[in-house]
Design an enzyme around this catalytic site. Sequence first.
Site, PDB file in Angstrom:
ATOM      1  N   GLY A 196       0.799  -1.212   0.000  1.00  0.00           N
ATOM      2  CA  GLY A 196       0.000   0.000   0.000  1.00  0.00           C
ATOM      3  C   GLY A 196       0.837   1.269   0.000  1.00  0.00           C
TER       4      GLY A 196
ATOM      5  CB  VAL B 233       0.953   3.855   4.732  1.00  0.00           C
ATOM      6  CG1 VAL B 233       1.747   3.962   6.030  1.00  0.00           C
ATOM      7  CG2 VAL B 233      -0.024   5.022   4.630  1.00  0.00           C
TER       8      VAL B 233
ATOM      9  NE  ARG C  54      -5.512  -6.558  -4.350  1.00  0.00           N
ATOM     10  CZ  ARG C  54      -6.171  -6.368  -3.227  1.00  0.00           C
ATOM     11  NH1 ARG C  54      -7.098  -7.230  -2.854  1.00  0.00           N
ATOM     12  NH2 ARG C  54      -5.901  -5.341  -2.450  1.00  0.00           N
TER      13      ARG C  54
ATOM     14  NE  ARG D 173      -5.035   5.876  14.688  1.00  0.00           N
ATOM     15  CZ  ARG D 173      -5.424   6.301  13.486  1.00  0.00           C
ATOM     16  NH1 ARG D 173      -6.624   6.862  13.344  1.00  0.00           N
ATOM     17  NH2 ARG D 173      -4.634   6.147  12.444  1.00  0.00           N
TER      18      ARG D 173
ATOM     19  CB  CYS E 229      -2.744  11.852   8.759  1.00  0.00           C
ATOM     20  SG  CYS E 229      -4.402  11.895   8.022  1.00  0.00           S
TER      21      CYS E 229
ATOM     22  CD  GLN F  28      -8.566  15.513   6.552  1.00  0.00           C
ATOM     23  OE1 GLN F  28      -9.232  15.896   7.514  1.00  0.00           O
ATOM     24  NE2 GLN F  28      -8.442  14.223   6.267  1.00  0.00           N
TER      25      GLN F  28
ATOM     26  N   GLY G  23      -4.959  11.202   1.354  1.00  0.00           N
ATOM     27  CA  GLY G  23      -5.482  10.731   2.629  1.00  0.00           C
ATOM     28  C   GLY G  23      -6.411   9.543   2.449  1.00  0.00           C
TER      29      GLY G  23
ATOM     30  CE  LYS H  31     -10.666   7.777  12.412  1.00  0.00           C
ATOM     31  NZ  LYS H  31     -10.080   7.454  11.085  1.00  0.00           N
TER      32      LYS H  31
ATOM     33  NE  ARG I  50     -10.470  13.195   1.316  1.00  0.00           N
ATOM     34  CZ  ARG I  50      -9.752  12.487   2.177  1.00  0.00           C
ATOM     35  NH1 ARG I  50      -8.470  12.781   2.379  1.00  0.00           N
ATOM     36  NH2 ARG I  50     -10.297  11.497   2.867  1.00  0.00           N
TER      37      ARG I  50
ATOM     38  CG  HIS J 243      -3.900  15.992   5.293  1.00  0.00           C
ATOM     39  ND1 HIS J 243      -4.209  15.650   4.001  1.00  0.00           N
ATOM     40  CD2 HIS J 243      -4.316  14.937   6.065  1.00  0.00           C
ATOM     41  CE1 HIS J 243      -4.770  14.444   3.982  1.00  0.00           C
ATOM     42  NE2 HIS J 243      -4.836  13.991   5.216  1.00  0.00           N
TER      43      HIS J 243
END
Length: 339
Positions: free
Chosen positions: A10, A12, A37, A98, A128, A155, A159, A212, A234, A241
């Site tokens: 991915g 990240v 995959r 978290r 983030c 953002q 993201g 969050k 967004r 960001h």
Amino acid sequence: MNIAIVGASGAVGQEFLRVLDQQNFPIENLRLFGSARSAGKKFSFRGKEYEVEELTHDSDFSGVDIAFTSAGASTSKEYASTITRHGTLMIDNSSAFRMDSDVPLVVPEVNGEDALNAPRRIIGNPNCTTIQMVVALEPINKISPIRRVHVSTYQAASGAGASGMEELEMQMKQLSCGEEVTVKKFVAQLANNVIPHVDVFMDNDYTKEEMKMYHETRKIMHSDEIKVSATCVRVPVLRSHSEAIWVETESPVSVEQAREALEKAPGIVMLDEPAEAKYPMPVNLAGKDPVYVGRLRKDLASENGLTFWCVSDQIKKGAALNAVQIAQWLLEHGAFSKK
């Protein structure tokens, strides 16, 4: 150190590889994990090729010191015991743990010492938007405790992952060719638009992303006194960001005091010469490590208020870099002294 990356294919996961190399992180053995995959894909790291292993409940993490995980909350929850059962420390980039009381949520510039107390061998990497904000809040909070934060985020498409960037780029091409715009990843067309909707809406009409920021900020900064009200938006930017932040402190903090504290703070670069049109902008800062702060000024609506603008690459400091910095902090403070 023996390191694993879960979710290696991915955006990240790939950033983890770049950041570990850029930070010259000491690695003896590296293992990459992914979905069925992704299994079999090969990636180069420091001149050597590594093949992605399929993550299963039979995957053996014995001997792995740290696993950086970024494969989504459901994967983190399902495989946490598999990853940690032999003592591996899991630094998790998802939202899975978290807010669990026995999982530290860490931004090294703010609460690095919390990483030393991880009874479940799991450390949470914050959202983030929260990471870059608390890095900028902490120097001011040290002068006078912060009581209220209002923040509006701007953002980037990244993201939402690589597919978010791809959709924005595709939409821009479609518009330039006069074609109908394809909308799949976002709730509306992002090109030439802004969408005041990041993540799902909650019962209080705030989105999950906005909540969050409320809950994570209080946990990281060890304060139930800080109130955070966020609007997350967004914008048609590929990467990095931006945030407009208003803070209210217990006692007045002058612009000069705040500027001096921010200039001295780790992980922050002040870019604040508005008369010269010098202030943080995502187009200039993608791929950079720090949190950039500018437009610092007195809040005209609050006697104890300050307002400023900050920009940070949310794949770097907002994800992979912060996780690697947690590991670096632990190494520097003897958490792996047996090695």
